[in-house]
Design a protein around this motif. Sequence first.
Motif, mmCIF file in Angstrom:
data_model
loop_
_atom_site.group_PDB
_atom_site.id
_atom_site.type_symbol
_atom_site.label_atom_id
_atom_site.label_comp_id
_atom_site.label_asym_id
_atom_site.label_seq_id
_atom_site.Cartn_x
_atom_site.Cartn_y
_atom_site.Cartn_z
ATOM 1 N N ALA A 91 -6.387 7.075 -2.155
ATOM 2 C CA ALA A 91 -5.717 8.345 -2.425
ATOM 3 C C ALA A 91 -4.246 8.129 -2.716
ATOM 4 N N GLY A 92 -3.628 7.168 -2.032
ATOM 5 C CA GLY A 92 -2.240 6.855 -2.304
ATOM 6 C C GLY A 92 -2.051 6.299 -3.704
ATOM 7 N N ASP A 132 4.898 13.698 5.592
ATOM 8 C CA ASP A 132 5.829 12.884 4.804
ATOM 9 C C ASP A 132 5.109 12.013 3.789
ATOM 10 N N TRP A 133 3.971 11.435 4.200
ATOM 11 C CA TRP A 133 3.376 10.370 3.401
ATOM 12 C C TRP A 133 2.012 10.684 2.799
ATOM 13 N N LEU A 134 1.150 11.372 3.504
ATOM 14 C CA LEU A 134 -0.260 11.399 3.122
ATOM 15 C C LEU A 134 -0.783 12.739 2.641
ATOM 16 N N GLU A 135 -0.099 13.817 2.930
ATOM 17 C CA GLU A 135 -0.651 15.146 2.670
ATOM 18 C C GLU A 135 -0.956 15.375 1.195
ATOM 19 N N ASP A 136 -0.127 14.867 0.298
ATOM 20 C CA ASP A 136 -0.355 15.090 -1.137
ATOM 21 C C ASP A 136 -1.697 14.517 -1.589
ATOM 22 N N GLY A 137 -2.006 13.301 -1.129
ATOM 23 C CA GLY A 137 -3.239 12.653 -1.557
ATOM 24 C C GLY A 137 -4.440 12.967 -0.698
ATOM 25 N N LEU A 138 -4.202 13.327 0.566
ATOM 26 C CA LEU A 138 -5.278 13.632 1.512
ATOM 27 C C LEU A 138 -4.979 14.966 2.183
ATOM 28 N N PRO A 139 -5.056 16.053 1.427
ATOM 29 C CA PRO A 139 -4.698 17.361 1.994
ATOM 30 C C PRO A 139 -5.736 17.865 2.988
ATOM 31 N N GLY A 140 -5.313 18.813 3.821
ATOM 32 C CA GLY A 140 -6.254 19.515 4.685
ATOM 33 C C GLY A 140 -6.451 18.937 6.058
ATOM 34 N N ILE A 141 -5.787 17.828 6.398
ATOM 35 C CA ILE A 141 -5.941 17.265 7.738
ATOM 36 C C ILE A 141 -5.093 18.074 8.706
ATOM 37 N N SER A 157 0.838 -1.198 0.000
ATOM 38 C CA SER A 157 0.000 0.000 0.000
ATOM 39 C C SER A 157 0.872 1.247 0.000
ATOM 40 N N PHE A 158 0.932 1.884 -1.160
ATOM 41 C CA PHE A 158 1.752 3.073 -1.334
ATOM 42 C C PHE A 158 1.382 4.124 -0.293
ATOM 43 N N GLN A 159 2.388 4.641 0.391
ATOM 44 C CA GLN A 159 2.297 5.675 1.418
ATOM 45 C C GLN A 159 1.899 5.152 2.792
ATOM 46 N N TRP A 160 1.432 3.930 2.882
ATOM 47 C CA TRP A 160 1.038 3.364 4.175
ATOM 48 C C TRP A 160 2.017 2.307 4.640
ATOM 49 N N GLY A 161 2.223 1.289 3.852
ATOM 50 C CA GLY A 161 3.196 0.247 4.129
ATOM 51 C C GLY A 161 3.613 -0.347 2.807
ATOM 52 N N PHE A 162 4.826 -0.040 2.345
ATOM 53 C CA PHE A 162 5.243 -0.497 1.019
ATOM 54 C C PHE A 162 6.762 -0.604 0.958
ATOM 55 N N ALA A 208 -4.113 6.869 -6.277
ATOM 56 C CA ALA A 208 -4.394 7.945 -7.224
ATOM 57 C C ALA A 208 -3.235 8.939 -7.287
ATOM 58 N N ALA A 209 -2.566 9.150 -6.145
ATOM 59 C CA ALA A 209 -1.423 10.060 -6.138
ATOM 60 C C ALA A 209 -0.272 9.479 -6.941
ATOM 61 N N GLN A 210 -0.161 8.179 -6.927
ATOM 62 C CA GLN A 210 0.906 7.506 -7.665
ATOM 63 C C GLN A 210 0.575 7.370 -9.148
ATOM 64 N N ASP A 211 -0.706 7.212 -9.454
ATOM 65 C CA ASP A 211 -1.110 6.867 -10.819
ATOM 66 C C ASP A 211 -2.167 7.846 -11.323
ATOM 67 N N PRO A 212 -1.838 8.691 -12.289
ATOM 68 C CA PRO A 212 -2.789 9.698 -12.771
ATOM 69 C C PRO A 212 -3.930 9.124 -13.600
ATOM 70 N N ALA A 213 -3.913 7.838 -13.888
ATOM 71 C CA ALA A 213 -4.964 7.241 -14.706
ATOM 72 C C ALA A 213 -6.194 6.855 -13.900
ATOM 73 N N VAL A 214 -6.122 6.940 -12.556
ATOM 74 C CA VAL A 214 -7.269 6.593 -11.728
ATOM 75 C C VAL A 214 -7.623 7.783 -10.847
ATOM 76 N N GLU A 215 -8.863 7.782 -10.365
ATOM 77 C CA GLU A 215 -9.289 8.851 -9.474
ATOM 78 C C GLU A 215 -10.409 8.372 -8.568
ATOM 79 N N LEU A 216 -10.578 9.063 -7.452
ATOM 80 C CA LEU A 216 -11.688 8.788 -6.544
ATOM 81 C C LEU A 216 -12.961 9.395 -7.117
#
Length: 347
Positions: free
Chosen positions: A270-271, A328-337, A102-107, A273-281
Amino acid sequence: MTANDPRTGRGPLRRLRGWGGVTAMAAACALTASLTLLPLSHAGDDVFGPQLTGPGATHALQTRADSCTDPEASLRPSEVDGDAVRRIKERGKLIAGVDQNSFQWGFRNPESGNLEGFDIDLVRAVAKDILGDGDKVIFRAIPTNQRIAALENDQVDVVVRTMTINCARLKQVSFSTAYFQAGQQVLAAKEDHSITGFNSSLAGKRICTAEGSTAYEALEKESFGSVFKDKHDGTAADEDQLTVPNQLDCLVRLQLGEVDAVVTDNALAAGQAAQDPAVELKGDPFTKEYYGVAAKKGADDLVARVNKVLVDYRAGGTASLWMQSYRDWLEDGLPGIKAPPEPKYRD
């Protein structure tokens, strides 16, 4: 962190984009389709690591899930050593069940080979508190559908693997206080405009989920006419096509056109989608869920110790270790926390 921080490797990983990038990462992470535990080692660790023996639990403050009304409420923090913590200290290593896909969580960083991510940072914080050294960890990669079994069979001390706290799981394991808030959401190809979220637009669509996940449970309650079960689910002949052992397997199915969408935690999606621009939420999250550190049922001294670690981990506002790991890991894909979830304790 710098763009090429040796711990995070985030600079090099930004090149792993597009379908090929995700497939390359999956190969680098040794994506597993099997249902067996994969032993992982940290530098200097024995690959297989010492095996836990005995019940691995103390029953002084037995969790009661039969009257569960507030599953996120956990034991109050404590540094008192019981059987579970003493066993970890005697062994000299914390054995943690984690994800390596899991990119950004455990990888596995495909360039450095290091195991990294938000969950990995938390595991190291627990090891540092109990053993005085965040590197005294044996990591074991476990599929989504074996998280509970790994604890019940004493193969790991804790599971730190984007695991949602809920009443059903509290009948089988014990949880720390919540360390992250997430929600279920739909992930699909960006070019697929026919899917708009968790709604009637899923009718007739092939949906992939991980076995034993809350996403699968959500579809069991309301599928909107989608196809989300394999013909032989739950048997030895399970096709592992729509319900798969690991969540990242769903992304590969989506890449290959074998499914139309994935339902999973938005934190994981979100991780991807942040890695791969071909998918989205697609659409909005349709649940509110909280991740917790899981321990064997009745290992209350260990749960209370983890809760003590989480108190320290959250402390310091924007300068806290929690916020540092988030940036470090999540802000790009899950901003605003702005802060971690507040802990809740049982009376």
